[in-house]
Scaffold this active site. Structure first.
Site, mmCIF file in Angstrom:
data_model
loop_
_atom_site.group_PDB
_atom_site.id
_atom_site.type_symbol
_atom_site.label_atom_id
_atom_site.label_comp_id
_atom_site.label_asym_id
_atom_site.label_seq_id
_atom_site.Cartn_x
_atom_site.Cartn_y
_atom_site.Cartn_z
ATOM 1 N N HIS A 39 37.400 30.217 36.673
ATOM 2 C CA HIS A 39 36.862 30.043 38.026
ATOM 3 C C HIS A 39 36.212 28.669 38.181
ATOM 4 C CE1 HIS A 39 37.591 34.241 38.949
ATOM 5 N NE2 HIS A 39 37.166 34.009 40.175
ATOM 6 N N LYS A 104 34.181 44.994 37.987
ATOM 7 C CA LYS A 104 33.267 46.139 37.928
ATOM 8 C C LYS A 104 31.880 45.650 38.307
ATOM 9 C CE LYS A 104 32.150 45.937 33.018
ATOM 10 N NZ LYS A 104 32.184 46.606 31.736
#
Length: 185
Positions: A39, A104
Site C-alpha cells: 500500500h 478483518k
C-alpha cells in the site's frame, strides 16, 4: 444457504449501491492482494504521478499475506489481515476508483467517510478460516513487488469467495451496530 448475494468483479456503482451491512456475499472474478508495504508503494507511485502495477478502478483489494502454496494448489492458506493498518492509505486508493477492500476488524472514520464519498464497501472475511478461504482461489499470480515475499501484490482468480458486508456506501458499520445491539441487551 439463503440470502446470499453473488457478485462478479469488477464492481460497479450499481453493485455497491445494492449492498448493505450484514449481507452475506460470494465474490467471483479477480481480486488483488496487498498489505502495508505494498500500500505504501502504491500511494507513493500515485503521488509521483506514476502508473500503478494494476488499475485499481472498480477493483477489490484483499488484505492478505498468503502462506506458500502446496503442490498442485494455486495458493496456501490465505486468511484476512487486520484492516486498520491500511487505513492511512485507503482513502487515496478509493479516490482513484477502488470499489472494495476485504480484511478483518473495523475501519476508521476517515475510511468510512471515503467509502460513502466514493461508493465503496468493506467486506469482512472470516479470520481463522485461512485454509478454507484458499479453496476459493482458483489461480494466483504475483504481479508486483516480488521482493516483499508473501506481501507481494497478487492477482487472484476467485470463485464464490465468502465475505460479509461490514461497511456499506451509506456509512453503516456492522461493528458499531453489533456493539449497540449487545449493549442494549
Amino acid at each position: 444457504m439463503s440470502n446470499i448475494i453473488h457478485i462478479k468483479t469488477p464492481l460497479m456503482d450499481d453493485t455497491t449501491a445494492n449492498l448493505r451491512i450484514g449481507n452475506r456475499v460470494l465474490i467471483s472474478g479477480i481480486i488483488y492482494t496487498a498489505r502495508d508495504a505494498a500500500h505504501q508503494r502504491l500511494v507513493e507511485l500515485a503521488g509521483q504521478g506514476k502508473k500503478l502495477p494494476f488499475d485499481v478502478q472498480n477493483q477489490i483489494i484483499y488484505y492478505v499475506g498468503p502462506s506458500p502454496a502446496q503442490p498442485g494448489r494455486p495458493i496456501g492458506s490465505c486468511g484476512p489481515t487486520t484492516s486498520y493498518r491500511m487505513d492511512v492509505y485507503t482513502p487515496q486508493l478509493l479516490a482513484m476508483g477502488l470499489k472494495a477492500t476485504i480484511g478483518k476488524g473495523n475501519r476508521s472514520d476517515s475510511v468510512i467517510e471515503a467509502m460513502k464519498q466514493y461508493k465503496a464497501v468493506y467486506f469482512a472475511a472470516t479470520g481463522g478460516a485461512a485454509a478454507l478461504l484458499a479453496k476459493r482461489v482458483k489461480r494466483a499470480d504475483v504481479i508486483a513487488y516480488q521482493d516483499l515475499g508473501t506481501e507481494a501484490i497478487m492477482r487472484l482468480e476467485v470463485e464464490d469467495f465468502p465475505v460479509v458486508v461490514a461497511n456499506d456506501i451509506y456509512g453503516n458499520d456492522l461493528f458499531r451496530e453489533g456493539m449497540v445491539k449487545y449493549q442494549n441487551r
